[in-house]
Design an enzyme around this catalytic site. Structure first.
Site, short mmCIF file in Angstrom:
data_model
loop_
_atom_site.label_atom_id
_atom_site.label_comp_id
_atom_site.label_asym_id
_atom_site.label_seq_id
_atom_site.Cartn_x
_atom_site.Cartn_y
_atom_site.Cartn_z
N LYS A 1 0.84 -1.20 0.00
CA LYS A 1 0.00 0.00 0.00
C LYS A 1 0.88 1.25 0.00
CE LYS A 1 -4.03 1.84 2.55
NZ LYS A 1 -4.92 1.59 3.70
N SER B 1 -9.80 1.51 2.75
CA SER B 1 -8.93 2.28 1.88
C SER B 1 -7.87 1.45 1.16
CB SER B 1 -8.22 3.35 2.73
OG SER B 1 -7.38 2.76 3.72
N SER C 1 -10.18 -0.90 6.96
CA SER C 1 -9.60 -0.69 5.63
C SER C 1 -8.84 -1.87 5.05
CB SER C 1 -8.67 0.53 5.66
OG SER C 1 -9.41 1.72 5.74
#
Length: 479
Positions: free
Chosen positions: A74, A149, A173
């Site tokens: 990420k 996310s 997330s």
């Protein structure tokens, strides 16, 4: 071994194949790198999972515990010399001088960096539509969101563009995008994994965790992530080694179903898949009983005071002075601050900064932030009481299947409700895992299991037995 055969391998199986000599680490890396590069080049015509892809010839790690299986990371994890932008224009092109501890540990264990994944800006979002680099698309249906996310990480794994990926979970997330993309996602116990080098959103909630095709891969990845880090005062020594799960039955396991998180607001199709999963758990030997988490309905409200308050503090550092975007030709210091933050932050980040700043302001601190902290304590106490009578708490991971792009962007409250089932565990700091448990409308549904602090090994065992019993076919999403 053909590319198609390679893509069918789990991360653990790929590492075993490299160890046995039937597959080379370079061959494995190249197959995934080509797919990741093609998706990045396709832009909106692809899944838009990646913000950066490694150069050819970057494979390494053969002979190490993870065998050279490449890792997608990420974009909010700092990676030395590699763009680390947290999905924001304010950090566009930022090249950190150091690497996050968890990324360094995984690379040292033999997982070379494959790519950086797209995300909601500063991890604020449940749909991956808040990224400054465009929305990520769900590989099950490209007109739908992957969740957020960590949507880029989830979509990359589900779409067969990465064998596994690293994400973060503040209020859901990792778990929510895992559910919407039909893969496995774990939020570890708070403090189990170092936060050093993670670009912060809400420091008392942020945790790094794995997104993988199956439960065994999640355990294998977590094994090399946990442990105390001298650079992170909130990190803790994990009390035991993470073991690879083997359980096929659930005899003796007591599963608690909280009425507050399994009723109103959950789509009928999601509830039907959840009920089927509970029935399968009973067939595997588990005892299923109802229980109450009386303060759980207040978790979302408390979260959206606490997390924005911490975000307001953490994001104050983006002022155009030290790094990141700086407004051109400012008239004075205030103009530079104002225009830098106006131009650099997206709408959702601005909304949360303003909410958090207001909650912390003089005269309102105790009414909002202080009260939310007391609710957080009550939620943690509810879980402690529940775990005296059950081993794990089980809920749907998300209240709906993946929704259409743009469907909820005009209604922030509707978007925030996507975290309804995941936020309570985040506030309590306990581990929770999402596994696929069926489909509704042809799209994946996630099942969430939560346990007491540092119960990850037991969670993996229970999730593994359920995974085998449910038999979900995740490969259907591969592009």
């Amino acid at each position: 071994m053909s590319a198609a055969e390679i893509l069918e391998l789990s991360a653990r199986a790929a590492a075993a194949a490299i160890g046995a000599g039937s597959l080379s680490a370079t061959e494995l890396f190249d197959v995934y790198r080509e797919r990741a590069a093609a998706d990045k080049a396709a832009g909106d015509d692809g899944l838009n999972c990646f913000t950066w892809v490694s150069e050819p010839g970057s494979a390494n790690g053969a002979g190490a515990p993870l065998g050279g299986v490449p890792l997608a990371v990420k974009d909010l994890f700092c990676t030395e010399g590699v763009p680390s932008q947290s999905g924001s224009r304010i950090l566009e092109g930022y090249l950190p001088p150091y690497t996050a501890t968890v990324v360094a540990r995984l690379r040292e264990a033999g997982a070379p960096l494959l790519a950086k994944t797209n995300q909601d800006e500063f991890a604020m979002g449940s749909s991956n539509e808040n990224s400054a680099f465009g929305p990520v698309r769900n590989p099950w249906d490209r007109e739908r969101v992957p969740g957020g996310s960590s949507g880029g990480s989830a979509a990359a794994v589900a779409g067969g563009l990465a064998p596994w990926a690293l994400g973060t979970d503040t209020g859901g997330s990792i778990r929510q995008p895992a559910a919407l993309c039909g893969i496995v996602g774990l939020k570890p116990t708070y403090g189990a994994v170092s936060r050093y080098g993670m670009i912060a959103f809400a420091s008392s909630l942020d945790q790094a965790g794995p997104l993988t095709r199956d439960v065994t891969d999640a355990a294998l990845m977590l094994r090399h992530m946990v442990g105390h880090d001298a650079c992170d005062a909130t990190s803790l020594a994990f009390p035991e080694e993470i073991e690879l799960p083997r359980a096929e039955r659930l005899e003796g396991i007591r599963l608690g179903v909280p009425q507050e998180l399994t009723g109103e607001g959950i789509e009928a199709g999601v509830l039907a898949a959840f009920a089927d999963a509970l029935e399968r758990a009973q067939e595997l030997g588990a005892e299923v009983r109802e229980l109450h988490l009386p303060h759980a309905p207040h978790a979302l409200s408390a979260y959206y005071v606490l997390a924005p308050a911490e975000a307001s503090s953490n994001l104050a550092r983006y002022d155009g002075v030290r790094y990141g975007l700086r407004a051109e030709d400012p008239r004075d210091l205030l103009d530079m601050y104002t225009r830098t933050r106006h131009d650099g932050f997206g709408a959702e980040v601005k909304r949360r900064i303003m909410l958090g700043t207001y909650a912390l302001s003089s005269g309102y601190y105790e009414a909002y932030y202080g009260r939310a902290q007391r609710v957080r304590t009550k939620i943690a106490e509810d879980f402690s009481a529940a775990f005296e009578t059950v081993d794990f708490i089980v809920t749907p991971t998300a209240p709906s299947v993946a929704f259409r792009l743009g469907e909820k962007t005009a209604d922030p409250l509707a978007m925030y409700l996507n975290d309804y089932c995941t936020v309570p565990m985040s506030l309590a700091g306990i581990p929770a895992i999402s596994i696929p448990c069926g489909r509704s409308e042809g799209l994946p549904v996630g099942l969430q299991l939560a346990g007491p602090a540092f119960s990850e090994n037991r969670l993996f065992e229970a999730a593994h037995a359920l995974e085998l019993g449910i038999g979900f076919e995740a490969g259907a999403a591969r592009v």
